[in-house]
Design an enzyme around this catalytic site. Structure first.
Site, PDB file in Angstrom:
ATOM      1  N   ARG A  99     -62.805  27.240 -64.100  1.00  0.00           N
ATOM      2  CA  ARG A  99     -61.555  27.605 -63.435  1.00  0.00           C
ATOM      3  C   ARG A  99     -61.445  26.971 -62.055  1.00  0.00           C
ATOM      4  O   ARG A  99     -60.378  26.479 -61.680  1.00  0.00           O
ATOM      5  CB  ARG A  99     -61.448  29.134 -63.333  1.00  0.00           C
ATOM      6  N   LYS A 157     -46.599  20.714 -44.065  1.00  0.00           N
ATOM      7  CA  LYS A 157     -46.477  21.941 -44.853  1.00  0.00           C
ATOM      8  C   LYS A 157     -47.479  21.906 -46.012  1.00  0.00           C
ATOM      9  O   LYS A 157     -47.122  21.842 -47.188  1.00  0.00           O
ATOM     10  CB  LYS A 157     -45.048  22.093 -45.362  1.00  0.00           C
ATOM     11  N   LYS A 167     -39.229  18.620 -31.459  1.00  0.00           N
ATOM     12  CA  LYS A 167     -38.274  19.347 -32.286  1.00  0.00           C
ATOM     13  C   LYS A 167     -37.422  20.249 -31.416  1.00  0.00           C
ATOM     14  O   LYS A 167     -37.624  20.331 -30.195  1.00  0.00           O
ATOM     15  CB  LYS A 167     -39.028  20.143 -33.361  1.00  0.00           C
ATOM     16  N   GLU A 219     -36.581  14.704 -33.149  1.00  0.00           N
ATOM     17  CA  GLU A 219     -35.645  15.278 -34.116  1.00  0.00           C
ATOM     18  C   GLU A 219     -34.241  15.324 -33.530  1.00  0.00           C
ATOM     19  O   GLU A 219     -34.058  15.614 -32.343  1.00  0.00           O
ATOM     20  CB  GLU A 219     -36.118  16.682 -34.476  1.00  0.00           C
TER      21      GLU A 219
END
Length: 281
Positions: free
Chosen positions: A100, A135, A167, A196
């Protein structure tokens, strides 16, 4: 595709096995599989996709099943069709202990590579390249970004240390942005500065600050067209990136507008796992 060095994932593999084994180990295999059992199996694709993570899966088998033999049948970045074997293993009952955890690594990374390849195929023939973002699954960044490369995508900055991105929250903090840019250029003259922008006014401001890359975030199609044309005319060396909710169904139309980059967060935060399974003979 240059493989990942084992140092990039060995500790992660050890932690994953420790999580699975707890304090008692693999109780099921110990009680139901004879200690002298010899097993042979293959990891087989149930769906078509792009393979990624074979070296990581092999490391799981080597650590969880000492003495086992692992044969990688498809290299990372290769296409796989349903029913095709990716990896072959032989050894004792420890193979079931590893199963697994090995599949978790292989399925996730192959899923990221497969989704990236689908996006990259949509932009073929345009100047736009598909980029990832930060992310990523915590602790998995090197692996996730490697999977993006296996799928034909490009890596954005690895972290907060190797490139600068200004940003909206940086602007809102009230700091002296222009002074910060001057200090950055003095101390890190070769570091990429990306800014940005949400509208044309912010694009102009980004160019005035000398951005290497202008990120056009969540703009409408008409606004993007106008902003891209403006940057091409006034600062032809500046790279243009488009981002914000980029769907597989819309990425081709965005690429046709002429950006250099299209960044897609879902490559690493929402890629479905590729269906793979371990079948024993």
């Amino acid at each position: 595709m240059k493989p990942l060095p084992p140092a990039a994932y060995r500790d992660l593999v050890r932690d994953a096995l420790k999580e699975d084994l707890g304090t008692l180990g693999d109780v099921t295999s110990r009680h139901f599989i004879p200690a002298q059992a010899r097993l042979t199996g293959r990891i087989v694709a149930r769906k078509a996709g792009i393979v990624c993570g074979t070296g990581v899966a092999a490391e799981v088998f080597r650590l969880a099943a000492p003495g086992s033999r692992v044969k990688i049948l498809l290299k990372d970045g290769a296409k796989v069709r349903p029913g095709q074997a990716v990896l072959e293993v032989s050894g004792g009952r420890g193979l079931l202990t590893a199963e697994r955890t090995a599949l978790n690594f292989l399925q996730r990374l192959s899923g990221v590579a497969t989704l990236t390849a689908a996006y990259a195929a949509k932009t073929r023939g345009t100047r736009a390249k598909i980029y990832d973002t930060r992310k990523t699954l915590p602790g998995w960044r090197a692996l996730d970004k490697y999977a993006v490369r296996c799928g034909g995508g490009m890596n954005h900055r690895m972290g907060l240390f190797d490139a600068v991105m200004l940003k909206d929250n940086h602007w809102a903090s009230g700091g002296d942005i222009a002074a910060g840019v001057r200090a950055l250029r003095k101390r890190h003259p070769k570091m990429t500065l990306e800014i940005e922008a949400d509208d044309l006014g912010q694009v102009v401001r980004a160019l005035e600050l000398g951005a290497d890359v202008v990120l056009l975030d969540n703009m409408t199609r008409p606004a993007l067209r106008k902003a891209i044309a403006w940057v091409r005319r006034t600062a032809p060396r500046t790279q243009i990136e488009v981002s914000g909710g980029v769907e597989l169904t819309s990425v081709r139309a965005l690429a046709a507008l002429g950006p250099d980059r299209i960044s897609v967060g879902r490559l690493t935060h929402s890629a479905p796992a590729l269906d793979l399974g371990l079948d024993f003979a």
